[in-house]
Scaffold this motif. Structure first.
Motif, short mmCIF file in Angstrom:
data_model
loop_
_atom_site.label_atom_id
_atom_site.label_comp_id
_atom_site.label_asym_id
_atom_site.label_seq_id
_atom_site.Cartn_x
_atom_site.Cartn_y
_atom_site.Cartn_z
N ARG B 11 0.88 -1.18 0.00
CA ARG B 11 0.00 0.00 0.00
C ARG B 11 0.91 1.22 0.00
O ARG B 11 1.87 1.27 0.75
N LYS B 12 0.56 2.18 -0.85
CA LYS B 12 1.31 3.42 -0.85
C LYS B 12 0.72 4.29 0.26
O LYS B 12 -0.51 4.42 0.38
N ILE B 13 1.56 4.85 1.13
CA ILE B 13 0.99 5.58 2.28
C ILE B 13 1.25 7.07 2.19
O ILE B 13 1.00 7.81 3.14
N ALA B 14 1.79 7.54 1.06
CA ALA B 14 2.04 8.99 0.98
C ALA B 14 1.89 9.41 -0.47
O ALA B 14 1.90 8.58 -1.37
N GLY B 15 1.74 10.68 -0.66
CA GLY B 15 1.70 11.20 -2.02
C GLY B 15 0.31 11.12 -2.61
O GLY B 15 -0.65 10.73 -1.98
N ARG B 16 0.24 11.47 -3.84
CA ARG B 16 -1.03 11.55 -4.55
C ARG B 16 -1.77 10.22 -4.51
O ARG B 16 -2.98 10.17 -4.43
N GLU B 17 -1.01 9.13 -4.59
CA GLU B 17 -1.66 7.80 -4.65
C GLU B 17 -1.76 7.17 -3.28
O GLU B 17 -1.85 5.95 -3.13
N ALA B 18 -1.74 8.00 -2.20
CA ALA B 18 -1.77 7.43 -0.85
C ALA B 18 -2.98 6.53 -0.71
O ALA B 18 -4.08 6.86 -1.19
N GLY B 19 -2.77 5.37 -0.08
CA GLY B 19 -3.89 4.47 0.18
C GLY B 19 -4.11 3.47 -0.93
O GLY B 19 -4.96 2.59 -0.81
N ARG B 20 -3.34 3.55 -2.02
CA ARG B 20 -3.59 2.64 -3.14
C ARG B 20 -2.61 1.47 -3.15
O ARG B 20 -1.50 1.56 -2.63
N ILE B 21 -3.05 0.42 -3.82
CA ILE B 21 -2.23 -0.80 -3.89
C ILE B 21 -1.23 -0.66 -5.04
O ILE B 21 -1.55 -0.04 -6.06
N CYS B 22 -0.02 -1.18 -4.84
CA CYS B 22 0.95 -1.23 -5.95
C CYS B 22 1.82 -2.46 -5.78
O CYS B 22 1.82 -3.09 -4.71
N VAL B 23 2.54 -2.82 -6.84
CA VAL B 23 3.37 -4.01 -6.81
C VAL B 23 4.79 -3.61 -7.17
O VAL B 23 5.00 -2.81 -8.08
N VAL B 24 5.77 -4.15 -6.41
CA VAL B 24 7.17 -3.81 -6.68
C VAL B 24 7.62 -4.64 -7.88
O VAL B 24 7.46 -5.87 -7.90
N VAL B 25 8.15 -3.98 -8.92
CA VAL B 25 8.61 -4.73 -10.09
C VAL B 25 10.13 -4.72 -10.20
O VAL B 25 10.73 -5.55 -10.88
N ARG B 26 10.78 -3.79 -9.53
CA ARG B 26 12.24 -3.76 -9.62
C ARG B 26 12.78 -3.06 -8.38
O ARG B 26 12.22 -2.03 -7.96
N VAL B 27 13.87 -3.61 -7.78
CA VAL B 27 14.50 -2.93 -6.63
C VAL B 27 15.69 -2.16 -7.17
O VAL B 27 16.59 -2.75 -7.77
#
Lengths: 102, 100
Positions: B11-27
């Protein structure tokens, strides 16, 4: 020479601030000025919010929505730190629920 | 709560997309990762982001590093989180009136 206090009632009382001004005749006259708009504050921690200008409708009305508050959930209502804390707590709780449901 | 790695759902907890789900594709390094929503599912476009803005969830997708949005979407469909994502998306669109 104190001039009779205003007859305008509420329109003065709510919005105006009295300033005592010395007059050449030696008396005092009160000038009435608009009260300044208070700054937006975070609803949770009370910190003043950035990127949220305040002012009378004549100024604010001209601003576009994105100029009036940050483009973020709870923008203009919560400060970034409080938002992060709340979102973090919610995400942790969600994580726990997912673990429990397995 | 899970460690930030390729395939990790967060879950993104900051910024414009705060509260939305995302998936890590590259470190990228120990501070930055590349994430994607994918955009048309959660409104998070493929972008570099500081790990401080992410909270890992206990779900990990089996995707290669630098996976395409399509691969991520298909992998997400299997998880039990997917119905919830559709619901969130529908709620957003209803409120905004256009695809958020």
């Amino acid at each position: 020479m104190i001039r009779d206090v205003n007859k305008r009632g509420r329109s003065r009382r709510l919005k105006k601030v009295r300033v005592a001004v010395r007059v050449p005749g030696g008396g005092i006259v009160y000038h009435y000025r608009h009260k300044r708009h208070s700054q937006a504050r975070c609803a949770r921690c009370g910190r003043p919010l950035n990127a949220t200008p305040t002012g009378p409708r004549s100024i604010m009305g001209k601003l576009s929505k994105s100029q009036r508050r940050p483009n973020r959930p709870y923008g203009g209502y919560l400060c970034p730190e409080c938002l992060r804390e709340l979102m973090l707590a919610r995400a942790i709780e969600e994580g726990m629920a997912l673990l429990a449901s397995r | 709560m899970g460690v930030i790695e390729v395939g990790r759902v967060c879950r993104k907890i900051a910024g414009r997309e705060a509260g939305r789900i995302c998936v890590v594709v590259r470190v990228i390094d120990d501070n930055f990762v590349e994430i994607t929503g994918p955009k048309d599912l959660t409104g998070v476009r493929r972008r570099r982001v500081n790990v401080k803005h992410l909270v890992p969830l206990p779900i990990k997708l089996d995707i290669p590093e630098g996976a395409s949005d399509e691969e991520v979407l298909n992998a997400l469909k299997e998880t039990d989180l997917y119905p919830k994502l559709l619901e969130e998306k529908e709620k957003r669109e209803r409120r905004k009136g256009k695809p958020a």
